[in-house]
Design a protein around this motif. Structure first.
Motif, PDB file in Angstrom:
ATOM      1  N   ASN A 110      44.588  -9.263   4.709  1.00 51.44           N
ATOM      2  CA  ASN A 110      45.970  -8.813   4.612  1.00 51.44           C
ATOM      3  C   ASN A 110      46.522  -9.422   3.325  1.00 51.44           C
ATOM      4  OD1 ASN A 110      48.383  -7.475   5.792  1.00 51.44           O
ATOM      5  ND2 ASN A 110      49.192  -9.558   5.705  1.00 51.44           N
ATOM      6  N   ALA A 111      46.739  -8.569   2.323  1.00 50.47           N
ATOM      7  CA  ALA A 111      47.083  -9.083   0.999  1.00 50.47           C
ATOM      8  C   ALA A 111      48.102  -8.178   0.336  1.00 50.47           C
ATOM      9  CB  ALA A 111      45.830  -9.181   0.122  1.00 50.47           C
ATOM     10  N   GLY A 112      49.286  -8.740   0.041  1.00 45.91           N
ATOM     11  CA  GLY A 112      50.283  -8.015  -0.727  1.00 45.91           C
ATOM     12  C   GLY A 112      50.706  -6.698  -0.132  1.00 45.91           C
ATOM     13  N   GLY A 113      50.707  -6.573   1.194  1.00 46.97           N
ATOM     14  CA  GLY A 113      51.112  -5.337   1.842  1.00 46.97           C
ATOM     15  C   GLY A 113      49.975  -4.402   2.165  1.00 46.97           C
ATOM     16  N   ASN A 114      48.728  -4.783   1.884  1.00 46.81           N
ATOM     17  CA  ASN A 114      47.554  -3.987   2.233  1.00 46.81           C
ATOM     18  C   ASN A 114      46.824  -4.650   3.398  1.00 46.81           C
ATOM     19  OD1 ASN A 114      46.861  -1.793  -0.062  1.00 46.81           O
ATOM     20  ND2 ASN A 114      47.902  -3.552  -0.965  1.00 46.81           N
ATOM     21  N   ALA A 115      46.414  -3.857   4.359  1.00 45.62           N
ATOM     22  CA  ALA A 115      45.689  -4.389   5.512  1.00 45.62           C
ATOM     23  C   ALA A 115      44.413  -3.574   5.722  1.00 45.62           C
ATOM     24  CB  ALA A 115      46.545  -4.339   6.767  1.00 45.62           C
ATOM     25  N   ILE A 116      43.290  -4.283   5.899  1.00 45.34           N
ATOM     26  CA  ILE A 116      42.019  -3.653   6.282  1.00 45.34           C
ATOM     27  C   ILE A 116      41.611  -4.271   7.613  1.00 45.34           C
ATOM     28  CG2 ILE A 116      39.637  -3.206   5.664  1.00 45.34           C
ATOM     29  CD1 ILE A 116      40.349  -3.516   2.774  1.00 45.34           C
ATOM     30  N   THR A 117      41.324  -3.422   8.601  1.00 48.31           N
ATOM     31  CA  THR A 117      41.063  -3.911   9.951  1.00 48.31           C
ATOM     32  C   THR A 117      39.879  -3.184  10.577  1.00 48.31           C
ATOM     33  OG1 THR A 117      42.398  -2.309  11.201  1.00 48.31           O
ATOM     34  CG2 THR A 117      43.571  -4.163  10.202  1.00 48.31           C
ATOM     35  N   ASN A 118      39.387  -3.782  11.654  1.00 44.72           N
ATOM     36  CA  ASN A 118      38.507  -3.072  12.575  1.00 44.72           C
ATOM     37  C   ASN A 118      39.391  -2.561  13.720  1.00 44.72           C
ATOM     38  OD1 ASN A 118      36.692  -4.157  15.395  1.00 44.72           O
ATOM     39  ND2 ASN A 118      36.346  -2.208  14.390  1.00 44.72           N
ATOM     40  N   TYR A 119      39.468  -1.221  13.873  1.00 41.60           N
ATOM     41  CA  TYR A 119      40.250  -0.645  14.963  1.00 41.60           C
ATOM     42  C   TYR A 119      39.397  -0.712  16.228  1.00 41.60           C
ATOM     43  CZ  TYR A 119      43.440   2.521  17.371  1.00 41.60           C
ATOM     44  OH  TYR A 119      44.342   3.072  18.250  1.00 41.60           O
ATOM     45  N   ALA A 120      39.409  -1.910  16.850  1.00 41.21           N
ATOM     46  CA  ALA A 120      38.502  -2.211  17.953  1.00 41.21           C
ATOM     47  C   ALA A 120      38.682  -1.265  19.131  1.00 41.21           C
ATOM     48  CB  ALA A 120      38.699  -3.656  18.403  1.00 41.21           C
ATOM     49  N   HIS A 121      39.885  -0.756  19.317  1.00 44.98           N
ATOM     50  CA  HIS A 121      40.144   0.151  20.434  1.00 44.98           C
ATOM     51  C   HIS A 121      39.276   1.403  20.336  1.00 44.98           C
ATOM     52  CE1 HIS A 121      42.440   2.036  23.650  1.00 44.98           C
ATOM     53  NE2 HIS A 121      42.570   3.102  22.900  1.00 44.98           N
ATOM     54  N   ASN A 122      38.909   1.792  19.100  1.00 44.35           N
ATOM     55  CA  ASN A 122      38.142   3.018  18.891  1.00 44.35           C
ATOM     56  C   ASN A 122      36.655   2.758  18.676  1.00 44.35           C
ATOM     57  OD1 ASN A 122      38.262   5.938  18.583  1.00 44.35           O
ATOM     58  ND2 ASN A 122      37.660   5.583  16.461  1.00 44.35           N
ATOM     59  N   GLY A 123      36.275   1.539  18.235  1.00 47.62           N
ATOM     60  CA  GLY A 123      34.867   1.246  18.023  1.00 47.62           C
ATOM     61  C   GLY A 123      34.652  -0.163  17.511  1.00 47.62           C
ATOM     62  N   HIS A 124      33.971  -1.014  18.299  1.00 40.57           N
ATOM     63  CA  HIS A 124      33.749  -2.405  17.902  1.00 40.57           C
ATOM     64  C   HIS A 124      32.291  -2.839  18.089  1.00 40.57           C
ATOM     65  CE1 HIS A 124      34.641  -2.510  22.252  1.00 40.57           C
ATOM     66  NE2 HIS A 124      33.737  -3.465  22.283  1.00 40.57           N
ATOM     67  N   SER A 125      31.400  -1.916  18.446  1.00 37.29           N
ATOM     68  CA  SER A 125      30.008  -2.295  18.651  1.00 37.29           C
ATOM     69  C   SER A 125      29.269  -2.330  17.313  1.00 37.29           C
ATOM     70  CB  SER A 125      29.323  -1.315  19.593  1.00 37.29           C
ATOM     71  OG  SER A 125      29.174  -0.049  18.975  1.00 37.29           O
ATOM     72  N   GLN A 126      28.075  -2.907  17.327  1.00 37.24           N
ATOM     73  CA  GLN A 126      27.302  -3.041  16.090  1.00 37.24           C
ATOM     74  C   GLN A 126      26.938  -1.673  15.510  1.00 37.24           C
ATOM     75  OE1 GLN A 126      24.066  -5.757  16.463  1.00 37.24           O
ATOM     76  NE2 GLN A 126      23.366  -5.527  14.371  1.00 37.24           N
ATOM     77  N   THR A 127      26.746  -0.675  16.346  1.00 37.16           N
ATOM     78  CA  THR A 127      26.347   0.646  15.859  1.00 37.16           C
ATOM     79  C   THR A 127      27.529   1.593  15.689  1.00 37.16           C
ATOM     80  OG1 THR A 127      25.904   1.321  18.145  1.00 37.16           O
ATOM     81  CG2 THR A 127      24.043   0.478  16.843  1.00 37.16           C
ATOM     82  N   ASN A 128      28.705   1.218  16.166  1.00 38.06           N
ATOM     83  CA  ASN A 128      29.913   2.044  16.014  1.00 38.06           C
ATOM     84  C   ASN A 128      31.092   1.127  15.718  1.00 38.06           C
ATOM     85  OD1 ASN A 128      29.373   5.064  16.762  1.00 38.06           O
ATOM     86  ND2 ASN A 128      28.239   3.857  18.276  1.00 38.06           N
TER      87      ASN A 128
END
Length: 625
Positions: A110-128
């Protein structure tokens, strides 16, 4: 405005310092708790993309480990605003990264108003594994949209994240370790670009920076390296070499040139070279525990033993770079005898006694046992090694002195050359200005003459073209007129034939229709006649019955009325008879009287209402009027 660079790569992450703005990252583990004691954020030399170390964040699957982060909330991060920018970093997942929790997002950065995330609700497994960037624009609903991809992270690979904004163009690209664009689970490139409406552009004012969980948010566990935050410049992804650390024009950097220590000695040294700094520079040397060993304007530190060290170079314009270097124990310490050659004559060297009996003959004369020769070699080699080390140290010192002198001479020569260059450039500019003026004048005259000649030619060409067009138009009009007339005549013949055929067809249709209609009308008239006959019969019967009934009713009514009328007439006659008698008597009485008068009309009033008039007519008769 010059670039504003924040860059961590190849440094000692224990410093947690960037190459600019004095940003210092703090280890935290959710809700502001210090992560250092629990080891939720570590500095590791075991795994790194470049250099000697990397940040290892979220090192276990505990709640605090899953909320661990490195962050700076001091407000020193350069503000992006509406400027161009670039943010990039490498991330390598660990087996602890693939967890779910009750919320939606696990943060990378989270830097200067930019956020990169893992949307875990939709996919958090190693293959997805669902990765999303919430980019710096608003959509028509006022929300921040996202670009994202579903990844297969089997094998726990390094993944490079790259985002940039150039004007209104935004880019989000994921790459693999070879610098190739990552392919998602649909076998599509993880490369998103777009040009968005300027009216929806975000003015990015946040000054917070964090790797991993954001305050109480959750983190994407793993290794982070080569982290770049660049304001006022959007790097071109297609020109990057991702097999090397990110390189930015004008970025300050340092290099440590070391001289290793002797075995068990503290005679190692380091000299630091640097570039792209400005203002007054300060060199700070740290030991492995980050204790300051030396600080000042000197870029050399002597008297070092084998260990790891850190050098930090800073200047008065907020540029600051740190890097780590290692002093080792150098050289092969085996002693060597060098004063003469030795030859082993002959013997089976199986025991120490045999070695003591073996005879070594020196070519310079004299024999000795093998063990004695080896002892002499060892003693001589030790002395020779020390002499060589001393000589090498002196050579290094002499070379440093020479290099510094040569550098000073070179710098003086460079300064002189720059001064001469400034003079030469000024003279060249003057000459070029004069040459440009003369060239412009000559070119202007030549161009004017050429334009005039071209205009004359163009006028002649236009006249010729007009004449050709006029002739062509006349011929074309004549040909078209003849063709049109012929076409019209042919069409008229066809139209006449069509009309005749239509008339014939219409006549036949009318004859058939008339015949059909006549038959239909005749049939209808027969049916109508039958209907009328039936109706007349019904009406006749009904009239007969009605007349019979009416006649009987009328006759009965007439008979009753006649009876009543007869009674009424009898009563009237009786009343009239009585009245006549009374009237006659009265008139006789009146005629017989003394003053009798003659009456011609008498009104008789009925006591029950109404009256009747009695008069004498012309015949002298008395009648009711």
């Amino acid at each position: 405005m010059p670039n504003q660079i924040v860059h961590w790569v190849g440094e000692n992450p224990s410093m947690h310092n960037s190459s600019m703005n004095n940003l210092v990252l703090t280890e935290l583990a959710g809700g502001g708790a210090d992560a250092s004691p629990g080891g939720k954020v570590q500095i590791t030399a075991d795994v790194s993309r470049f250099g000697n170390n990397s940040f290892y964040i979220g090192t276990d699957d505990t709640t605090l480990g899953r909320k661990a982060s490195l962050r700076d909330y001091t407000g020193n991060l350069p503000v992006i605003g509406e400027s161009d920018f670039t943010i990039s970093f490498w991330w390598k997942p660990t087996s602890d990264a693939f967890y779910s929790w009750g919320g939606n997002h696990k943060y990378f950065i989270n830097a200067g108003g930019n956020a990169i995330t893992n949307y875990a609700h939709n996919g958090h497994s190693q293959t997805n594994y669902d990765v999303r960037w919430y980019y710096p624009y608003y959509n028509s609903n006022g929300n921040t949209p996202a670009a994202g991809y579903m990844l297969d992270l089997t094998g726990l690979p390094w993944v490079h994240f790259f985002i940039s904004r150039s004007g209104n163009d935004v880019t989000f690209i994921l790459s693999d370790e070879n610098g190739d664009v990552f392919l998602d689970n649909a076998n599509q490139e993880c490369r998103w670009t777009g040009t968005l409406a300027a009216v929806n552009k975000k003015n990015l004012t946040p000054t917070e920076f964090s790797l991993g969980g954001m305050w109480s948010g959750y983190t994407n566990s793993g290794y982070y390296d080569d982290i770049l935050y660049l304001v006022d410049e959007a790097l071109d992804y297609d020109t990057l070499d991702l097999t090397q650390p990110m390189s930015i024009s004008g970025e300050p950097f340092v290099t440590a040139v070391v001289s290793n220590a002797s075995a068990g000695q503290s005679d190692g040294s380091v000299t630091v070279t640097d570039s792209n700094f400005s203002g007054t520079k300060t060199y700070t040397f740290y030991d492995s525990d980050l204790n300051i060993l030396q600080q000042g304007i000197s870029n050399t530190l002597n008297g070092l033993q084998a260990n790891s060290y850190t050098i930090q170079v800073s200047d008065t314009n907020n540029n600051q770079v740190s890097t780590q270097f290692i002093i080792s124990e150098g050289g092969n310490n085996m002693p060597i005898k060098s004063n003469s050659s030795a030859v082993i004559l002959s013997s089976d060297l199986t025991t120490s006694a045999t070695m003591n009996q073996a005879v070594v003959s020196y070519s310079g004369g004299g024999d000795t046992t093998l063990s004695g020769a080896l002892s002499e070699i060892a003693e001589g080699a030790s002395g020779n090694l020390q002499a060589m080390q001393n000589m090498l140290g002196q050579l290094i010192t002499d070379e440093e002195t020479r290099a510094l002198a040569a550098e000073a001479a070179l710098q003086a020569d460079v300064d002189a050359n720059e001064a001469d260059g400034d003079t030469d450039r000024a003279a060249i500019r003057t000459e070029m200005a004069g040459a440009d003026a003369a060239l412009n004048a000559a070119l202007s005259a030549e161009i004017d003459a050429d334009v005039a000649a071209q205009e004359v030619l163009a006028a002649a060409d236009r006249a010729a073209v007009r004449s050709e067009f006029a002739a062509a138009d006349s011929a074309l009009n004549t040909a078209l007129s003849a063709e049109i007339d012929a076409d019209i005549a042919a069409q008229e013949v066809l139209a006449a034939a069509d009309r005749a055929a239509v008339r014939s067809e219409m006549a036949a249709n009318e004859t058939a229709r008339d015949t059909s209609e006549a038959a239909a009308i005749a049939a209808q008239e027969v049916l109508a006649a039958a209907d009328r006959a039936a109706v007349r019969s019904e009406f006749a019967a009904a009239d007969s019955a009605l007349n019979t009934a009416l006649s009987a009713e009328i006759d009965a009514d007439v008979a009753a009325q006649e009876v009543l009328a007869a009674a009424d007439r009898a009563a009237v006659r009786s009343e009239f008879a009585t009245a006549d008698t009374d009237l006659g008597d009265r008139m006789n009485d009146m005629k017989l009287g003394t003053n009798a008068e003659a009456f011609t009309t008498v009104k008789l009033v009925n006591p029950q209402g109404g009256y009747k008039t009695l008069e004498i007519n012309a015949s002298g008769d008395l009648v009711f009027a």
